[in-house]
Design a protein around this motif. Structure first.
Motif, short mmCIF file in Angstrom:
data_model
loop_
_atom_site.label_atom_id
_atom_site.label_comp_id
_atom_site.label_asym_id
_atom_site.label_seq_id
_atom_site.Cartn_x
_atom_site.Cartn_y
_atom_site.Cartn_z
N UNK A 145 -10.61 7.34 13.43
CA UNK A 145 -11.35 6.68 12.35
C UNK A 145 -10.52 6.67 11.08
N UNK A 146 -9.80 7.78 10.83
CA UNK A 146 -9.00 7.87 9.62
C UNK A 146 -7.90 6.84 9.55
N UNK A 147 -7.41 6.41 10.72
CA UNK A 147 -6.35 5.40 10.73
C UNK A 147 -6.88 4.03 10.29
N UNK A 148 -8.21 3.89 10.24
CA UNK A 148 -8.81 2.64 9.78
C UNK A 148 -9.20 2.70 8.31
N UNK A 149 -8.82 3.77 7.60
CA UNK A 149 -9.12 3.90 6.18
C UNK A 149 -7.96 3.37 5.36
N UNK A 150 -8.27 2.54 4.37
CA UNK A 150 -7.23 1.94 3.54
C UNK A 150 -7.44 2.31 2.09
N UNK A 151 -6.36 2.25 1.31
CA UNK A 151 -6.42 2.45 -0.14
C UNK A 151 -5.50 1.45 -0.80
N UNK A 152 -5.96 0.89 -1.91
CA UNK A 152 -5.15 -0.07 -2.65
C UNK A 152 -4.18 0.66 -3.57
N UNK A 153 -3.18 -0.06 -4.04
CA UNK A 153 -2.23 0.50 -5.00
C UNK A 153 -2.86 0.58 -6.38
N UNK A 154 -2.56 1.64 -7.12
CA UNK A 154 -3.06 1.76 -8.49
C UNK A 154 -2.40 0.75 -9.42
N UNK A 155 -1.41 0.02 -8.92
CA UNK A 155 -0.83 -1.08 -9.69
C UNK A 155 -1.56 -2.39 -9.42
N UNK A 156 -2.67 -2.28 -8.73
CA UNK A 156 -3.40 -3.47 -8.33
C UNK A 156 -4.09 -4.17 -9.49
N UNK A 157 -4.84 -5.19 -9.14
CA UNK A 157 -5.40 -6.14 -10.11
C UNK A 157 -6.47 -5.52 -11.00
N UNK A 194 0.82 -1.20 0.00
CA UNK A 194 0.00 0.00 0.00
C UNK A 194 0.85 1.25 0.00
N UNK A 195 2.08 1.14 0.39
CA UNK A 195 2.95 2.32 0.43
C UNK A 195 3.19 2.89 -0.95
N UNK A 196 2.92 2.09 -2.00
CA UNK A 196 3.10 2.59 -3.35
C UNK A 196 2.05 3.61 -3.70
N UNK A 197 0.96 3.67 -2.97
CA UNK A 197 -0.09 4.65 -3.20
C UNK A 197 -0.06 5.64 -2.04
N UNK A 198 0.29 6.86 -2.32
CA UNK A 198 0.51 7.85 -1.26
C UNK A 198 -0.77 8.26 -0.58
N UNK A 199 -1.94 7.82 -1.08
CA UNK A 199 -3.19 8.13 -0.42
C UNK A 199 -3.46 7.19 0.75
N UNK A 200 -2.68 6.14 0.89
CA UNK A 200 -2.89 5.20 1.98
C UNK A 200 -2.45 5.77 3.30
N UNK A 201 -3.04 5.31 4.40
CA UNK A 201 -2.71 5.81 5.72
C UNK A 201 -1.25 5.62 6.07
N UNK A 202 -0.61 4.59 5.48
CA UNK A 202 0.78 4.32 5.82
C UNK A 202 1.72 5.40 5.33
#
Length: 246
Positions: A25-37, A7-15
């Motif tokens: 609550x925001x720490x429980x929000x996730x985003x996938x990588x745009x290189x995903x499936x 997920x670190x490849x997508x800068x919108x992720x909480x990490x």
């Protein structure tokens, strides 16, 4: 178990942000990588819907007192796809989709213009009809580029901002909030640029109001479908994982 795509490849992720900058609550929000499936598939469908909608929008349609254009049949789907991309992959991925769609729109406009100015071949008698329809297309594209650029980016920005504040809960809140902001700006700019001076008087006001209400209504009606698609993509996207999940 580690994922193949971080997920670190997508800068919108909480990490990618300090934990102190987010609400609990925001720490429980996730985003996938745009290189995903599934991102490439969603991007392709998104771009196709955008192009088809704007070609269809060259025809003004009237259902009694209701005035709209041909893009009304498909264009709201572009916002739903934008919501899916923003919710699953984040703002940067959504921005990439918007820019890609605009680039393809510019290419389509260039091709139509080249075809329009090329001399008709022997036996071709539809030059005037071709010019009457697709000769108006560049103005539609200009309106779409301006309206959709600001509208869709605002839609994505608001959705992601609300998600980072509220976490994964209450998806309907961020869908409706982001759609209301994005569709209003998009509809207003598109109608003014594309049809100011073409649709007269009160019909023009009706066109703007109906366009906005219709697009938001479509999002509300199709929200169960949007929920289902988002849930499926999150479940099967390898890079989508909540922080702390095992």
């Amino acid at each position: 178990m580690s994922k193949k795509v971080s997920k670190a490849e997508n800068s919108d992720g909480p990490s990618s942000q300090g934990s102190g900058s987010l609400s609990p609550a925001g720490r429980l929000a996730a985003f996938a990588s745009s290189r995903g499936r599934y991102y490439a598939v969603l991007l392709a469908v998104f771009s196709a819907v955008l192009i088809i909608s704007n070609i269809s929008a060259t025809k003004v349609i009237g259902f009694g007192p209701i005035v709209t254009d041909g893009g009304a049949f498909l264009f709201p789907i572009a916002y739903i796809l934008g919501d899916v991309i923003s919710e699953v992959y984040g703002f940067k991925a959504a921005r990439k989709a918007v820019i890609t769609g605009f680039g393809l729109q510019i290419l389509a406009t260039l091709v139509f213009w080249l075809v329009l100015i090329s001399p008709p071949g022997p036996g071709y008698e539809n030059q005037d009809a071709f010019a009457a329809v697709l000769g108006f297309y560049p103005r539609i594209v200009a309106a779409s580029l301006v309206g959709y650029f600001f509208g869709q980016l605002l839609n994505s920005y608001v959705l992601v901002a609300v998600k980072k504040r509220m976490g994964e809960q209450k998806l309907w809140v961020r869908l409706l909030t982001s759609t209301g902001v994005g569709e209003f700006v998009d509809t207003l700019l598109f109608c003014i640029i594309a049809f100011a001076g073409v649709i007269p008087g009160l019909d023009f006001i009706s066109y703007i109001v109906f366009g906005f209400v219709y697009k938001v209504a479509v999002e509300v009606v199709l929200m169960p479908v949007t929920y289902r698609v988002i849930k499926l993509v999150k479940r099967h996207e390898p890079s989508y994982e909540l922080p702390g999940a095992q």
